[in-house]
Design a protein around this motif. Structure first.
Motif, PDB file in Angstrom:
ATOM      1  N   PRO A 180       0.954  -1.253   0.273  1.00  0.00           N
ATOM      2  CA  PRO A 180       0.034  -0.054  -0.078  1.00  0.00           C
ATOM      3  C   PRO A 180       0.911   1.380  -0.071  1.00  0.00           C
ATOM      4  O   PRO A 180       0.624   2.258  -0.845  1.00  0.00           O
ATOM      5  CB  PRO A 180      -0.674  -0.210   1.369  1.00  0.00           C
ATOM      6  N   GLU A 181       1.846   1.293   0.796  1.00  0.00           N
ATOM      7  CA  GLU A 181       2.637   2.415   0.738  1.00  0.00           C
ATOM      8  C   GLU A 181       3.585   2.756  -0.347  1.00  0.00           C
ATOM      9  O   GLU A 181       3.827   3.843  -0.809  1.00  0.00           O
ATOM     10  CB  GLU A 181       3.633   2.534   1.944  1.00  0.00           C
ATOM     11  N   LEU A 182       3.703   1.731  -1.215  1.00  0.00           N
ATOM     12  CA  LEU A 182       4.523   1.704  -2.419  1.00  0.00           C
ATOM     13  C   LEU A 182       3.367   2.362  -3.317  1.00  0.00           C
ATOM     14  O   LEU A 182       3.796   3.374  -4.247  1.00  0.00           O
ATOM     15  CB  LEU A 182       4.890   0.507  -2.996  1.00  0.00           C
ATOM     16  N   ILE A 183       2.192   2.154  -3.443  1.00  0.00           N
ATOM     17  CA  ILE A 183       1.321   2.431  -4.466  1.00  0.00           C
ATOM     18  C   ILE A 183       0.777   3.939  -4.021  1.00  0.00           C
ATOM     19  O   ILE A 183       0.291   4.503  -5.040  1.00  0.00           O
ATOM     20  CB  ILE A 183       0.217   1.609  -4.815  1.00  0.00           C
ATOM     21  N   LEU A 220      -8.274  -1.803  -8.067  1.00  0.00           N
ATOM     22  CA  LEU A 220      -7.137  -2.694  -7.460  1.00  0.00           C
ATOM     23  C   LEU A 220      -6.259  -1.584  -6.382  1.00  0.00           C
ATOM     24  O   LEU A 220      -6.151  -2.295  -5.308  1.00  0.00           O
ATOM     25  CB  LEU A 220      -5.899  -3.072  -8.288  1.00  0.00           C
ATOM     26  N   TYR A 221      -6.142  -0.486  -6.637  1.00  0.00           N
ATOM     27  CA  TYR A 221      -5.371  -0.033  -5.650  1.00  0.00           C
ATOM     28  C   TYR A 221      -6.010   0.361  -4.292  1.00  0.00           C
ATOM     29  O   TYR A 221      -5.607   0.310  -3.290  1.00  0.00           O
ATOM     30  CB  TYR A 221      -4.811   1.518  -6.389  1.00  0.00           C
ATOM     31  N   ARG A 222      -7.284   0.691  -4.480  1.00  0.00           N
ATOM     32  CA  ARG A 222      -8.310   0.999  -3.365  1.00  0.00           C
ATOM     33  C   ARG A 222      -8.432  -0.465  -2.469  1.00  0.00           C
ATOM     34  O   ARG A 222      -8.217  -0.450  -1.253  1.00  0.00           O
ATOM     35  CB  ARG A 222      -9.661   1.277  -3.835  1.00  0.00           C
ATOM     36  N   LYS A 223      -8.493  -1.556  -3.255  1.00  0.00           N
ATOM     37  CA  LYS A 223      -8.360  -2.752  -2.658  1.00  0.00           C
ATOM     38  C   LYS A 223      -7.292  -3.278  -1.598  1.00  0.00           C
ATOM     39  O   LYS A 223      -7.242  -3.578  -0.644  1.00  0.00           O
ATOM     40  CB  LYS A 223      -8.796  -4.070  -3.475  1.00  0.00           C
ATOM     41  N   ILE A 224      -5.913  -2.809  -2.288  1.00  0.00           N
ATOM     42  CA  ILE A 224      -4.891  -3.172  -1.740  1.00  0.00           C
ATOM     43  C   ILE A 224      -4.883  -2.071  -0.362  1.00  0.00           C
ATOM     44  O   ILE A 224      -4.302  -2.430   0.743  1.00  0.00           O
ATOM     45  CB  ILE A 224      -3.611  -2.834  -2.587  1.00  0.00           C
ATOM     46  N   GLN A 225      -5.142  -0.952  -0.728  1.00  0.00           N
ATOM     47  CA  GLN A 225      -5.042   0.247   0.241  1.00  0.00           C
ATOM     48  C   GLN A 225      -6.082  -0.373   1.635  1.00  0.00           C
ATOM     49  O   GLN A 225      -5.817   0.465   2.765  1.00  0.00           O
ATOM     50  CB  GLN A 225      -5.241   1.590  -0.094  1.00  0.00           C
ATOM     51  N   SER A 226      -7.122  -0.750   1.301  1.00  0.00           N
ATOM     52  CA  SER A 226      -7.952  -1.280   2.126  1.00  0.00           C
ATOM     53  C   SER A 226      -7.402  -2.617   3.304  1.00  0.00           C
ATOM     54  O   SER A 226      -7.820  -2.460   4.257  1.00  0.00           O
ATOM     55  CB  SER A 226      -9.353  -1.499   1.744  1.00  0.00           C
TER      56      SER A 226
END
Ligand SMILES: [NH3+]CCCOc1cc(-c2cn[nH]c2)ccc1C(=O)Nc1ccccc1
Length: 341
Positions: A180-183, A220-226
């Motif tokens: 998450p911190e990477l994206i 996809l990014y939102r799912k990872i950050q969740s």
């Protein structure tokens, strides 16, 4: 096998056979090292095609020269011509872990543990050497003929100047495995991002699909950050707890590789003193006398002169011949070279 038309830079040193893999800007072919008869993988890159990616390859070569571990694909030789760069690498006959999982749908917990232990060993070792891989995924883990995993593709690895505790910025790697911190474009620690990718990898081993997936990159990014992912009913309590400790959105709450080395899920069924064999079994610096002698006799040099040449570790044909002879010795095979080549 009939060798195909090779490149003159390899003539007499390696026979070349068919393509065993390709990715982006490189083609990988099966090769045979003439003096030992050992199979190798030859990664071929065209400098013109590489363009801006050329620095990535220089980085990969320098990283692989300093890595010598049972779960990292070994670099034997680098050959550079005006147009091409050839990397002679350890051959992994059983292909990508990715295909191994797909063929089985998913692995049992014990089989996932067998592989995950080796991934932890490889990552602990490269972190210890000051490198973050940054592109950990099943496509970059290859199987040798003894179910041993070998990590490849250090083209995105980072060796932060300030050591493993200094931050990185560039966003890279494969989105589905990215932390998450990477994206979110923040500064991040390569070691922490690698741990997250190992969580995605373990989930793929245990479930056969990805924890965070979507065709739309923003979704996809939102799912990872969740940090929210599905926990299928076949996962044991201990597997779910292991995944939770790896897939912590807050990198400061994420488990470290040092904790992983003696984590109960990772060391289950091992004798109590067992720690993941993360240290390298290779002492690359002391040369093996029997191998040096065989080379000296075969090449017609004194042992002393041969020892001096090999001590330079110049990753030329001599380095490749020595490392392949040494590998044969580890497998209790004869330490002999083809004569009158
Ligand atoms: N996903 C892997 C495809 C095959 O690639 C390789 C195979 C071997 C291999 C096969 N057998 N033994 C070693 C060694 C290295 C590579 C590799 O580095 N591929 C690659 C990485 C980044 C960009 C382009 C290509």
């Amino acid at each position: 096998m009939v060798p195909i038309k090779s490149y003159c830079a390899l003539d007499g040193f390696y026979e070349m056979y068919d393509t065993i893999g390709s990715g982006g800007f490189a083609k990988v072919k099966l090769g045979v090292h003439c003096l030992t008869g050992e199979k190798v993988a030859i990664k071929i890159m065209d400098k013109k095609q590489l363009g801006d990616d050329l620095p990535r390859i220089r980085l990969e070569i320098e990283a692989m020269k300093s890595l010598s571990h049972q779960n990292v694909c070994k670099l034997f030789q680098v050959i550079e011509t005006d147009a091409k760069i050839f990397m002679i690498l350890e051959y992994c006959p059983d292909g990508e872990l990715f295909d191994y999982i797909v063929e089985r749908d998913r692995l049992t917990e014990d089989e996932a543990r067998h592989f995950f232990r080796q991934i932890v060993a490889a990552v602990a070792y490269i972190h210890h050497k000051g490198f973050a891989h940054r592109d950990l995924k099943p496509e970059n883990l290859l199987l040798d003929d003894d179910q041993q995993l070998k990590l490849i593709d250090f083209g995105l690895c980072a060796k932060p100047k300030g050591g493993m505790n200094s931050h990185l910025e560039t966003c890279c790697g494969s989105p589905a495995y990215a932390a998450p911190e990477l994206i979110s474009g923040k500064c991040y620690l390569g070691s922490e991002a690698d741990i997250w990718s190992m969580g995605v990898l373990l989930y793929a081993l245990l479930c056969g699909y990805l924890p965070f997936d979507d065709d739309n990159i923003a979704v996809l990014y939102r799912k990872i950050q969740s940090g929210m992912y599905e926990k299928p009913e076949w996962l044991s309590e201990s597997s779910m707890e292991m995944l939770d400790q790896l897939l912590q959105v807050d990198p400061k709450r994420r488990i470290t590789v040092a904790q992983l080395l003696h984590h109960p899920w990772v060391t289950k069924d091992c004798n109590p003193s067992y720690n993941v064999q993360w240290e390298s079994i290779y002492q690359t610096k002391e040369l093996d006398d029997e191998c040096v002698t065989e080379m000296a006799v075969s090449i017609g040099k004194s042992r002393k002169a041969m020892h001096a040449i090999l001590s330079d570790w110049s990753y030329d044909y001599n380095t490749a011949t020595y490392l392949l002879l040494w590998k044969r010795k580890q497998l209790s095979k004869s330490v002999r070279l083809m004569r009158d080549q």
